[in-house]
Design an enzyme around this catalytic site. Structure first.
Site: not given
Length: 219
Positions: A44-46, A48-49
């Site tokens: 998920v963070c991938t 988002e960034l």
């Protein structure tokens, strides 16, 4: 406990992907968005960034600096950036804090004070509370706190919308109603008396109730 709105954002020194920074000096006279992640190489963070990197011009237009954070070291941030570019079409184009001593996460109430040890042996689940968004004003005060679970990606259009509201209401004595978007009508702040409002808005206002005074968005 997460820091409350209106608190001074704790200052700190940290290693980042763009070198060592002192946070308040780095903010300067700008607005800032501090954006945290529980672990590098998380799905998920991938996304988002990558999304934040693509939207950086929108934050630039608003005078908002971006700062990411994960507890992993700088070399892992660099490797993760390659994956983000490959899968999302854009690599982070803003500094990412390597919070390997958990100092920033603790200062901002995202991890308990007792946490210690090697960050590489901690899992994303161990750090699941490191999923915050802090918007910080030029006065170094916290203007917004959002906390997301690991399974829900953040909505950057909403974050931009809130920043638009924060910047408008910092400049003018107004508030924005539910679902407000740039250009919509606004509400005269409760701190403005009717006598004051008459001088600011000589054309008058709509008043469905005495405590709801609606005017066009100020320029």
């Amino acid at each position: 406990m997460t820091l409350p709105i209106g608190a001074t954002a704790p200052d700190f020194e940290a290693e980042t992907t763009e070198g060592k920074i002192k946070f308040h000096d780095w903010i300067g006279n700008s607005w800032a968005l501090l954006f945290s992640h529980p672990k590098d190489f998380t799905p998920v963070c991938t996304t988002e960034l990558g999304a934040l990197a693509r939207l950086k011009p929108e934050f630039d237009k608003r005078g908002v600096k971006l700062m990411g954070l994960s507890v992993d070291p700088v070399d892992r941030h660099a490797k993760w950036s390659e994956d983000i570019k490959e899968t999302q079409g854009a690599a982070p184009n803003f500094p990412m804090i390597a919070d390997t001593d958990y100092n920033v996460s603790k200062l901002y109430g995202m991890l308990p004070a007792a946490i210690s040890g090697d960050p590489l042996v901690r899992t994303a689940a161990d750090n699941q509370t490191v999923r915050n968004v802090f918007v910080i004003g030029p006065d170094k005060k916290i203007k917004l706190v959002l906390v997301y679970p690991m399974t829900t990606g953040r909505n950057f259009q909403e974050i931009l919308r809130v920043i638009d509201s924060l910047q408008l209401t910092a400049k003018h004595r107004v508030a924005t109603p539910a679902d407000w978007a740039q250009g919509d009508d606004v509400i005269i702040a409760g701190s403005v008396s009717n006598d004051e409002a008459k001088t600011i808005y000589p054309q008058g206002w709509k008043e469905p109730k005495p405590y709801i005074r609606i005017v066009p968005q100020p320029k």
